[in-house]
Design a protein around this motif. Structure first.
Motif, short mmCIF file in Angstrom:
data_model
loop_
_atom_site.label_atom_id
_atom_site.label_comp_id
_atom_site.label_asym_id
_atom_site.label_seq_id
_atom_site.Cartn_x
_atom_site.Cartn_y
_atom_site.Cartn_z
N SER A 37 29.91 29.39 -13.01
CA SER A 37 28.89 29.78 -12.06
C SER A 37 27.56 29.73 -12.77
O SER A 37 27.36 30.39 -13.78
CB SER A 37 29.17 31.20 -11.54
OG SER A 37 28.10 31.59 -10.70
N ILE A 38 26.69 28.91 -12.28
CA ILE A 38 25.38 28.78 -12.90
C ILE A 38 24.38 29.38 -11.94
O ILE A 38 24.10 28.82 -10.88
CB ILE A 38 25.05 27.31 -13.20
CG1 ILE A 38 26.15 26.72 -14.07
CG2 ILE A 38 23.70 27.20 -13.90
CD1 ILE A 38 26.10 25.21 -14.14
N GLU A 76 20.97 35.30 -1.58
CA GLU A 76 21.11 36.72 -1.85
C GLU A 76 19.92 37.15 -2.70
O GLU A 76 19.85 36.84 -3.87
CB GLU A 76 22.41 37.00 -2.57
CG GLU A 76 23.00 35.75 -3.18
CD GLU A 76 24.22 36.01 -4.03
OE1 GLU A 76 24.47 37.15 -4.39
OE2 GLU A 76 24.90 35.04 -4.33
N ALA A 77 19.00 37.83 -2.09
CA ALA A 77 17.82 38.35 -2.79
C ALA A 77 17.16 37.27 -3.62
O ALA A 77 16.80 37.46 -4.76
CB ALA A 77 18.22 39.53 -3.68
N GLY A 78 17.01 36.12 -3.01
CA GLY A 78 16.32 35.04 -3.69
C GLY A 78 17.14 34.38 -4.78
O GLY A 78 16.63 33.56 -5.53
N ARG A 79 18.39 34.74 -4.89
CA ARG A 79 19.20 34.13 -5.94
C ARG A 79 20.04 33.00 -5.35
O ARG A 79 20.38 33.00 -4.19
CB ARG A 79 20.12 35.17 -6.58
CG ARG A 79 19.37 36.26 -7.30
CD ARG A 79 20.31 37.12 -8.10
NE ARG A 79 20.81 36.43 -9.27
CZ ARG A 79 20.15 36.40 -10.43
NH1 ARG A 79 19.00 36.98 -10.55
NH2 ARG A 79 20.66 35.76 -11.45
N ALA A 80 20.34 32.07 -6.21
CA ALA A 80 21.22 30.99 -5.78
C ALA A 80 22.12 30.66 -6.95
O ALA A 80 21.80 30.94 -8.11
CB ALA A 80 20.41 29.77 -5.37
N SER A 81 23.25 30.07 -6.66
CA SER A 81 24.12 29.66 -7.76
C SER A 81 24.86 28.40 -7.37
O SER A 81 25.12 28.15 -6.20
CB SER A 81 25.10 30.78 -8.12
OG SER A 81 25.92 31.08 -7.00
N VAL A 82 25.13 27.61 -8.36
CA VAL A 82 26.03 26.48 -8.16
C VAL A 82 27.31 26.84 -8.90
O VAL A 82 27.25 27.40 -9.99
CB VAL A 82 25.44 25.15 -8.67
CG1 VAL A 82 24.29 24.72 -7.79
CG2 VAL A 82 25.00 25.26 -10.11
N ASN A 83 28.44 26.52 -8.29
CA ASN A 83 29.70 27.05 -8.80
C ASN A 83 30.81 26.02 -8.68
O ASN A 83 30.75 25.12 -7.85
CB ASN A 83 30.13 28.28 -8.00
CG ASN A 83 28.97 29.22 -7.73
OD1 ASN A 83 28.63 30.05 -8.56
ND2 ASN A 83 28.34 29.05 -6.57
N VAL A 84 31.82 26.23 -9.50
CA VAL A 84 33.05 25.48 -9.32
C VAL A 84 34.20 26.49 -9.31
O VAL A 84 34.28 27.36 -10.19
CB VAL A 84 33.28 24.46 -10.45
CG1 VAL A 84 34.68 23.86 -10.33
CG2 VAL A 84 32.23 23.36 -10.40
N ALA A 85 35.03 26.41 -8.28
CA ALA A 85 36.22 27.25 -8.24
C ALA A 85 37.43 26.33 -8.15
O ALA A 85 37.37 25.27 -7.53
CB ALA A 85 36.18 28.18 -7.03
N CYS A 86 38.51 26.73 -8.79
CA CYS A 86 39.73 25.93 -8.73
C CYS A 86 40.86 26.78 -8.18
O CYS A 86 40.90 27.99 -8.36
CB CYS A 86 40.08 25.39 -10.11
SG CYS A 86 38.80 24.32 -10.78
#
Lengths: 299, 183
Positions: A253-254, A232-242
């Motif tokens: 969310s990093i 998304e517009a050059g953005r990325a994220s690493v995430n954890v959802a439970c």
């Protein structure tokens, strides 16, 4: 006493009066005297010299005073409170370490090798790497990070609520704000979390890509998934959802301001690792286990 | 060990943050580094020798972790953006008392120091490590510790107006440094 011929000493600059001083001591020695670092003999020598030479005494005083000032000023900064998030994370590390000590720690000690991961982070990391290979990436995640993004890691932690499988009446404003930060709103991601097996990816609207990395259970037994959203517009994220009842709540969310084909920098993965430790993440579930737990919550 | 170690680590967090910020010059990176160092410290707990300095041990872990991260960034060609304002967290006192202003000026001067000089000033003058201990933390010879630290102190002294060493009989009473009119 104080009779050194120093009329031609430049003002304000480096001390140039040394050569004209009968008792010649380097700045380093005078500083070491001020810091109490000299052995007895040299300490006594400097002491005797400064007693009869004001210039030397001044130089020593400068070193003593700068140390005092630095300490005073820097100690004033210690009153800054430790961020609750950091404190919790470290307490989590301690707790995880205490409970995992008998296993990982012992084996690492036995090997005399690298420090053990309190929780089986190695498994999580391996899964991450494997996930990337499955997705056709060459090389490990940590080796393909492009430049100039580590600087702007936005860490959103403990979003907790507001991310429903379906937008519900109880979606709170606070949670919504958190989601907005990481761009993880919408039923599409919730659906992907419920369906996409780890190692696979799915295109989302807006040119984004969802990648499932791993599933695991946290300390409380909740099913959690590590995933990434990129593009998304050059953005990325690493995430954890439970999963909580039928809802997926993003716990961390990093986000990384990645340029183009961006990937999370190592520092964000370290933050993620620390998070996994702090929630007592169990080992990644196998594909079968994952399939089973995801199906049990079917709509 | 055990509880004592853990409590010591928690109690040490403010000082870890202080050193981390000096290393990283970026608040987020600093807290990241503290957390990474805590993880390493806990994992390496067994290697801490009781009776040795806990702070020096932690500082060394932090410093090595930072070097490690910096090296990885370098191979990837990443750059780290420093915080625009190099202000130590907690050092931004709003008070305008004379003491507060002196503290502020001192912090500003410390911020201006080259990194390797600042690290040493903090380790020795602020944290109270010996030259030897600081040399071990930073992996440099003790002679380097002394010359860098002396440079740092001279710069700090000049910046905060601690009179540079000079003859007692100079024009200091005028308090007008940099004025040439007395020639």
């Amino acid at each position: 006493m104080g009779d050194t011929p120093t009329g031609d000493t430049p003002k304000g600059g480096k001390p140039m009066d040394r050569m004209a001083t009968p008792d010649d001591f380097s700045d380093e020695i005078l500083m070491a005297y001020a810091d109490g670092e000299l052995d007895e003999a040299r300490h006594a020598a400097v002491e005797a010299a400064i007693a009869r030479d004001d210039v030397l005494a001044d130089r020593v005083a400068m070193f003593a005073e700068t140390a005092d000032r630095a300490k005073q000023a820097m100690d004033a900064t210690l009153s800054a409170p430790v961020p609750a998030q950091l404190q919790r994370a470290v307490e989590g590390l301690i707790a995880a370490q205490a409970s995992g000590q008998d296993t990982e720690q012992a084996s690492a000690d036995a090997k005399g090798g690298a420090p053990a991961d309190p929780v089986s982070l190695a498994d999580h990391r391996a899964r991450r790497e494997a996930g990337r290979r499955d997705l056709g990436r060459s090389g490990g995640w940590r080796r393909v990070v492009p430049g100039a993004m580590a600087a702007s890691i936005a860490l959103v932690i403990g979003l907790g609520v507001g991310y429903g499988l379906r937008p519900g009446p109880d979606s709170t404003g606070a949670g919504g704000a958190g989601m907005a930060v990481s761009g993880l709103t919408g039923p599409a991601i919730a659906a992907a979390l419920a369906e996409i097996p780890s190692g696979a990816e799915q295109a989302l609207a807006g040119g984004r890509t969802f990648r499932a990395i791993a599933s695991f259970r946290d300390e409380a037994g909740a099913v959690c998934r590590e995933f990434e959203v990129a593009g998304e517009a050059g953005r990325a994220s690493v995430n954890v959802a439970c999963r909580d009842a039928d809802r997926w709540a993003v716990r961390i969310s990093i986000a990384t301001a990645a340029g183009g084909a961006g990937y999370a920098p190592a520092s964000s993965l370290e933050a993620l690792d620390a998070y996994l430790v702090s929630v007592g993440a169990g080992a990644p579930l196998s594909a079968q286990e994952e399939k089973a737990v995801l199906e049990t919550a079917g709509p | 060990m055990g509880d004592g170690f853990d409590r010591q680590l928690i109690d040490f967090l403010p000082r870890m943050r202080r050193f981390a910020f000096a290393l990283t010059r970026n608040v987020t990176a600093a807290d990241d580094l503290v957390q990474v160092a805590c993880e390493k410290a806990l994992a390496g707990k067994a290697r801490f020798t009781a009776g040795t300095r806990f702070d020096a041990w932690i500082f060394r872990i932090m410093r090595n972790a930072w070097i490690d991260q910096a090296r990885r960034r370098k191979t990837r060609g990443e750059t780290v953006v420093l915080d625009e304002e190099f202000e130590f967290p907690g050092g931004d006192s709003r008070a305008e008392t004379e003491t507060a202003l002196v503290l502020k000026a001192t912090l500003a001067a410390i911020a201006e120091l080259p990194d390797d000089q600042r690290d040493l000033l903090i380790l020795v003058s602020v944290e109270g490590l010996s030259y030897r201990e600081a040399a071990d933390v930073l992996d440099v010879p003790i002679g380097t510790v002394m010359s860098r630290l002396a440079r740092a102190r001279r710069k700090l002294g000049a910046a905060v107006g601690i009179d540079p060493p000079g003859p007692r009989s100079s024009m200091r009473a005028d308090g007008v440094q940099g004025s040439d009119s007395d020639g």
